[in-house]
Each structure stands twice: as C-alpha cells, then as structure tokens.
Scaffold this active site. Structure first.
Site, mmCIF file in Angstrom:
data_model
loop_
_atom_site.group_PDB
_atom_site.id
_atom_site.type_symbol
_atom_site.label_atom_id
_atom_site.label_comp_id
_atom_site.label_asym_id
_atom_site.label_seq_id
_atom_site.Cartn_x
_atom_site.Cartn_y
_atom_site.Cartn_z
ATOM 1 N N GLY A 60 -0.519 102.024 35.285
ATOM 2 C CA GLY A 60 0.791 102.136 34.616
ATOM 3 C C GLY A 60 0.679 101.889 33.126
ATOM 4 N N LYS A 96 5.496 110.575 11.342
ATOM 5 C CA LYS A 96 4.144 110.786 10.805
ATOM 6 C C LYS A 96 4.005 112.240 10.380
ATOM 7 C CE LYS A 96 -0.686 110.956 12.302
ATOM 8 N NZ LYS A 96 -1.618 110.880 13.437
ATOM 9 N N ILE A 144 -3.530 110.232 23.249
ATOM 10 C CA ILE A 144 -2.292 110.531 23.982
ATOM 11 C C ILE A 144 -2.151 112.045 24.163
ATOM 12 C CG2 ILE A 144 0.232 110.408 23.790
ATOM 13 C CD1 ILE A 144 -0.213 107.597 22.496
ATOM 14 N N VAL A 164 -3.187 99.411 23.048
ATOM 15 C CA VAL A 164 -3.373 99.951 21.696
ATOM 16 C C VAL A 164 -3.060 101.437 21.739
ATOM 17 C CG1 VAL A 164 -5.048 98.368 20.666
ATOM 18 C CG2 VAL A 164 -5.852 100.218 22.139
ATOM 19 N N VAL A 191 -5.197 97.433 43.220
ATOM 20 C CA VAL A 191 -5.953 98.204 44.222
ATOM 21 C C VAL A 191 -7.292 97.497 44.426
ATOM 22 C CG1 VAL A 191 -7.126 100.396 44.679
ATOM 23 C CG2 VAL A 191 -4.861 100.393 43.595
ATOM 24 N N ALA A 236 -1.030 106.586 30.098
ATOM 25 C CA ALA A 236 -1.386 107.763 30.904
ATOM 26 C C ALA A 236 -0.582 107.784 32.206
ATOM 27 C CB ALA A 236 -2.884 107.756 31.200
HETATM 28 C C1 FAD Z 1 -8.977 101.079 19.626
HETATM 29 C C2 FAD Z 1 -8.154 102.183 20.213
HETATM 30 C C3 FAD Z 1 -7.189 102.804 19.424
HETATM 31 C C4 FAD Z 1 -6.442 103.857 19.935
HETATM 32 N N1 FAD Z 1 -5.545 104.489 19.140
HETATM 33 C C5 FAD Z 1 -4.909 105.587 19.596
HETATM 34 C C6 FAD Z 1 -4.015 106.304 18.786
HETATM 35 O O1 FAD Z 1 -3.742 105.941 17.641
HETATM 36 N N2 FAD Z 1 -3.441 107.419 19.287
HETATM 37 C C7 FAD Z 1 -3.691 107.853 20.555
HETATM 38 O O2 FAD Z 1 -3.177 108.894 20.946
HETATM 39 N N3 FAD Z 1 -4.499 107.170 21.370
HETATM 40 C C8 FAD Z 1 -5.110 106.050 20.920
HETATM 41 N N4 FAD Z 1 -5.936 105.345 21.747
HETATM 42 C C9 FAD Z 1 -6.044 105.765 23.149
HETATM 43 C C10 FAD Z 1 -4.844 105.211 23.926
HETATM 44 O O3 FAD Z 1 -4.802 103.804 23.807
HETATM 45 C C11 FAD Z 1 -4.974 105.569 25.367
HETATM 46 O O4 FAD Z 1 -5.218 106.939 25.449
HETATM 47 C C12 FAD Z 1 -3.697 105.291 26.104
HETATM 48 O O5 FAD Z 1 -3.207 104.004 25.857
HETATM 49 C C13 FAD Z 1 -3.885 105.508 27.574
HETATM 50 O O6 FAD Z 1 -4.465 104.420 28.211
HETATM 51 P P1 FAD Z 1 -4.541 104.487 29.787
HETATM 52 O O7 FAD Z 1 -3.163 104.540 30.336
HETATM 53 O O8 FAD Z 1 -5.485 105.558 30.183
HETATM 54 O O9 FAD Z 1 -5.257 103.115 30.181
HETATM 55 P P2 FAD Z 1 -4.698 101.607 30.202
HETATM 56 O O10 FAD Z 1 -3.681 101.361 29.179
HETATM 57 O O11 FAD Z 1 -5.909 100.746 30.213
HETATM 58 O O12 FAD Z 1 -3.964 101.474 31.591
HETATM 59 C C14 FAD Z 1 -4.658 101.279 32.802
HETATM 60 C C15 FAD Z 1 -3.677 100.931 33.880
HETATM 61 O O13 FAD Z 1 -4.379 100.862 35.122
HETATM 62 C C16 FAD Z 1 -4.003 99.689 35.793
HETATM 63 N N5 FAD Z 1 -5.092 99.287 36.685
HETATM 64 C C17 FAD Z 1 -6.404 99.180 36.387
HETATM 65 N N6 FAD Z 1 -7.087 98.748 37.483
HETATM 66 C C18 FAD Z 1 -6.176 98.626 38.458
HETATM 67 C C19 FAD Z 1 -6.242 98.221 39.808
HETATM 68 N N7 FAD Z 1 -7.394 97.845 40.381
HETATM 69 N N8 FAD Z 1 -5.121 98.183 40.535
HETATM 70 C C20 FAD Z 1 -3.920 98.546 39.991
HETATM 71 N N9 FAD Z 1 -3.801 98.946 38.710
HETATM 72 C C21 FAD Z 1 -4.907 98.971 37.967
HETATM 73 C C22 FAD Z 1 -3.713 98.697 34.691
HETATM 74 O O14 FAD Z 1 -2.907 97.633 35.161
HETATM 75 C C23 FAD Z 1 -3.000 99.585 33.696
HETATM 76 O O15 FAD Z 1 -1.641 99.701 34.074
HETATM 77 C C24 FAD Z 1 -6.662 104.280 21.274
HETATM 78 C C25 FAD Z 1 -7.594 103.615 22.061
HETATM 79 C C26 FAD Z 1 -8.341 102.583 21.552
HETATM 80 C C27 FAD Z 1 -9.350 101.906 22.430
#
Ligand code: FAD
Length: 504
Positions: A14, A80, A348, A49, A187, A17
């Site tokens: 959550g 932006k 994103i 982040v 999970v 993504a």
């Molecule tokens: C330093 C940095 C800067 C960034 N800056 C930008 C930017 O300026 N612009 C941009 O577009 N993107 C940026 N990004 C990328 C952006 O942060 C990610 O693309 C975006 O936040 C998506 O993250 P996510 O949802 O894939 O993962 P996460 O935010 O890590 O979410 C993972 C989810 O999975 C859940 N989860 C994990 N394991 C389990 C489990 N076992 N059971 C249940 N739930 C679980 C967690 O609780 C969480 O809800 C940046 C990334 C980094 C590292």
C-alpha cells in the site's frame, strides 16, 4: 462472457504503487464484478520518499476524474515546470530542462533545426528563452494553460511536486470509495499452484489465507511475490547508473517555493531540492564507492537553505529492473519492478505506465503468453530509454573529481550512442515508439551539457535566414510578454488554482 474472466485481484503493498494500482484498476474495471483487495502492513510501512512527478501524471489524475485543485490542496502540492540543473555541466553553470513542446516549426522545418542553425552562428538566444516553462519557472511564475489562441499560454505543460505518501493516502480514499477492500496485515507465506507455479494464495500473520486470479506485487524493493516467491531475477544496472544511496531530509522554506525542482551536482552525486507548500524535500543521491556517509551528511545539511526538520534518513538501492515485470499471474509495479534513480523523477511515471499497460493487456485466467511477453517488452523498452536519458546526464559533463571522471568513462549503450551521434552530426533527435522523453528534453539536456552538433540540418537552408531571425524574435518576445501576465507561483497555489491567473 467467455467464462475465463479474472474474478479477483489482490494487490500486495500500500505504498504509492499499490494505491495507484488500486485506484486505476477500480476505475477501469468498474462494473465488471471483479473483487479488488489490497493488503498492506503498517508495521513494515512504505518507503516514504518521492516528491517530483512529470507531466503524464496529470493525465492519470484526469483519467481518474480527480479534481486537481482539491488534490493540490489536500496533499499540499506545488507545481513543477521542469528541472534546473546547477553546477552539473561544470561548476558555476546552470541550465534548465523544461516540460512542454519546443517552439513551432516553420513550414516543415522543426524548431530545433532552425534554432540550431542560428545558435551555431551565434545569432540565437539560449534555448531556455524559447520555452515558456523555462522562463516562467526561473521567474517564479505559474499558471495552468489558458485559452489564448496562438500564444504559448495555450500549451503550458506542468506536473506536481508532492509527498508520494500523501498521494497514496489520497488515492486510498478514492479506491476504497470505489469498492477496493483493504486488509491490514503482513504477508508471511506465498503458496504456489502445483503444476504451473502460479501464485494461488498469500497467508497473513493472522493466519488468513487470501487467494486471487491475478496478483499485483507492489511490495517495494523486496518484491515479495515477483522475486521472493517466483524468483524472477533482477538485472543490475549499476555499471551504467553509479549511485546506490540517498540521504534524505525535510527542511523549512527559506523563500517562496519555486515551480521547479532544483538539482545541484555534488562531488559524488547530486542533491535535490523540491518545494512543497509546507516544507522543502531534500536529498543527496550518491555513490557509496566515492564518498563516506559522514561527508554526504555534512554537504546535505550545509546546503538546505532552511532549518532542517528531523534527522537525515539513508536509503540504499540497486539500480535496475526485474527481468520480467509480469511473470505468470504476478505483475510487479513500483520498486518491486525496478528502480531508476530519481534524477528525472520517473519512478511514479513508470508505475503509471505499468498500470496503463496492464489495462491494455488485461488478461483472463489463461494468461496468454503473447500478452505477457508484449507487456514485458514494452516495459523493458521504457525502462531502457529512461536509463539512457539518465546515463547521458552522468557521462556528458566537464566536472572534475574521481566520481565524475568515473562517470565519463562509463560505456554508453548502443541506443544512447546512436542518439548522441545523430545529434552531433546534424542536430537530429528522433523519438522512437513509446519513448518517454520528448525532443525538448533531449535537446535541452544535450545543449545544456554542451553536446553541440558539428553541422545543422541542411534542409534549414531552404528557409530565408531573415525569416528565421524574425520568427525567433517573435517567439522570444511572445513568451516574455506572456510570462509577465502570469501570477507568481506562490499566489497561484494560495488562491487554490481555479480562477487564478486566467486573465490572458
Ligand atoms: C531516494 C528516492 C527518491 C525518489 N524520488 C522520486 C521522485 O522524486 N519521483 C518519483 O516519481 N519517484 C521517486 N522515487 C520512487 C518512489 O519513491 C517510488 O516509485 C514510489 O514511492 C513507489 O514505491 P512502492 O509503492 O513501489 O514501494 P513502497 O513505498 O516501499 O511500498 C511497499 C508497500 O508494500 C508493503 N509490504 C511490504 N512487504 C509486505 C508484506 N510482507 N506484507 C504486507 N505488505 C507488505 C509495505 O507495507 C508498503 O505498503 C524515489 C525513490 C527513492 C528511493
């Protein structure tokens, strides 16, 4: 009805993504009777982040039917217009990578071709002066596109700065209102179907087992399903993209927020400053092979431009992509699908593209190989072209120091080499297929980083040079006048967008 429709989708994760996927699927699959569930663990949390976006995000928001002004207010976003690169090409240098189209062509001759001819002859102003986004951004002004025929105000192109976690929270409300069921829990186990190895169910720490036809893995870097269960494999791209860590911190505003991301080159990477309504986001992205964490922290804290809020937080990553973003009945999105560092704010966007492609090739329970393979090829293409664009930033500079010298020696990919050679020979830029970055992006970064063509396109000689000169002057003066009529960015944000600056 063919009897093989997908009946249930489970999204694991959550973060941004997960909730983007939940919102996108809930909207597009409405009325099909498909049950959509999202599992997230508050214990694990999201990465927290990600603050800069690029213009296609505005289409995602519009397609969902979200009111932009309400979103901007709710998540304390700012606007932006592009990215300012400070000290990147060399210390003391500044160039701007604006959003938006290039200037108009003259007949069949595109703007970059005739601008380059004049630029090479020393008779054109810097590229930035022909972009309304660049001029407005550096003057701290903003308006959304205004109906003003035959002026550049018509085509203002923008994106948002916001906290990705706030955006996820906002989308959660949207998705739950459209029937997405959220389950809090971690999970702990993933069960595969005997025979074909598809995922059958996931089991939470509570013991609850949740099955689905289609799983969307949004579990972040860990890639719980796509890697943990299916062992899909990861292509490590660190030989192209040298940075592997980021130190991030929020700070107070020292001045009114600019409508652009400021990127400043540092000894072992670069630092971002992203202004939101209530604070700045800052981060130093770096290569741990070329500096120490202490030195990064000192540099970051010395360059915040406002009081720090909290302590810096370190994040580690391996640039690259999952070998197959779609494997069997699992589609990985976000960090689970791969990570390209945030220099051009593409994280994103790549989630958005993954969702759009999933909907384009939405499967039934037979998961046709042709659909899955096509999806994977398209995502691979998009990741690769973003990688090329980033690689160009690192390799084409005049900076000294071990890190930047290392970057200059990184071998280019064939696709990037061709892009640079085509530009060097006659200033031509081709945008292929679904490649993300438009001509203005490549042109701005190439010229900004001093990649200068040897010759201009010979077809420009079909134009009368006086006519070109007059056109360039008309464009520049038109942009200057339009920008003067725009409100300040901060006024626009404060007045809630709608109605602000619509006077032209
Ligand atoms: C330093 C940095 C800067 C960034 N800056 C930008 C930017 O300026 N612009 C941009 O577009 N993107 C940026 N990004 C990328 C952006 O942060 C990610 O693309 C975006 O936040 C998506 O993250 P996510 O949802 O894939 O993962 P996460 O935010 O890590 O979410 C993972 C989810 O999975 C859940 N989860 C994990 N394991 C389990 C489990 N076992 N059971 C249940 N739930 C679980 C967690 O609780 C969480 O809800 C940046 C990334 C980094 C590292």
């Amino acid at each position: 009805m063919n009897g093989r429709q997908i009946r249930s989708v489970v999204i694991v994760g959550g973060g941004t993504a997960g909730w983007m996927a939940a919102a996108g699927l809930a909207k597009s699959l409405e009325g099909m009777g498909i049950r959509i569930r999202l599992i997230e663990s508050g214990q694990i949390g999201s990465i927290g982040v990600g603050e800069a976006t690029i213009p296609p995000l505005m289409d995602f928001i519009r397609q969902l039917g979200i009111a932009e002004d309400e979103l901007v207010r709710d998540v304390k976003a700012t606007y932006k217009l592009g990215i300012g690169y400070r000290d990147w090409t060399r210390p003391g240098h500044f160039y701007f990578h604006p959003f938006g189209p290039t200037g108009p062509g003259i007949g069949s001759i595109p703007f970059p071709a005739y601008w380059l001819k004049m630029f090479l002859a020393g008779k054109a102003a810097p590229l930035e002066e022909y972009s309304i986004q660049a001029v407005a951004a550096t003057q701290g002004r903003f308006t959304r596109p205004v109906h003003a025929p035959n002026t550049p105000l018509n085509k203002i192109t923008y994106a948002l700065h916001f906290d990705a976690s706030s955006f996820a929270r906002y989308l959660r409300g949207f998705a739950e209102a459209r029937g997405v069921e959220r389950t809090e829990g971690e999970v702990r186990r993933v069960s595969l179907r005997p025979g074909d190895g598809f995922i059958e169910s996931v089991t939470l720490e509570s013991g609850e087992s949740i099955s689905a036809d289609l799983f969307v893995d949004c579990s972040g870097f860990r890639g719980l399903l796509i890697e943990g269960a299916l062992e899909t494999g990861y292509e490590d791209w660190s030989h192209w993209l040298p940075c592997d860590r980021a130190l991030v911190i929020h700070s107070e505003h020292a001045a009114a927020p600019d409508p652009y991301t400021l990127v400043t080159a540092r000894d072992a990477g670069w630092q971002w400053r992203i202004p939101l309504q209530h604070r700045n986001g800052n981060g130093y992205v770096y290569s741990s092979a070329f500096t120490s964490n202490d030195s990064v922290e000192d540099t970051l804290l010395a360059n915040l431009g406002g009081q720090p809020l909290g302590a810096p937080r370190e994040l580690r990553f391996t640039p690259g992509r999952r070998r197959k973003a779609w494997n069997r009945n699992v589609v990985a999105l976000g960090l689970a699908a791969g990570f390209l560092e945030p220099l051009e704010a593409t994280g994103i966007h790549l989630i958005q593209r993954g969702i759009a492609m999933l909907l384009k090739f939405f499967p039934d329970r037979d998961f046709a190989t042709a659909d899955v393979e096509r999806y994977n090829r398209m995502l691979e293409f998009e990741f690769s072209r973003v990688r090329d664009f980033l690689l160009m930033h690192y390799t084409q500079t005049e900076r000294s120091g071990a890190f930047w010298e290392h970057c200059r020696a990184i071998p280019l990919t064939d696709s990037l080499l061709e892009k640079i050679e085509l530009f060097r020979s006659h200033g031509r830029i081709l945008r292929e297929d679904t490649e993300l970055f438009p001509v203005i992006s490549w042109l701005s970064v190439m010229v900004g980083q001093n990649i200068i063509p040897r010759r201009y396109d010979p077809l420009v000689d079909s134009l009368d040079p006086h006519k070109i000169q007059a056109k360039l002057e008309e464009l520049r003066a038109g942009i200057k006048g339009c920008v003067e009529s725009m409100p300040s960015h901060w006024d626009f944000v404060h007045r809630g967008g709608a109605g602000a600056g619509r006077t032209a």
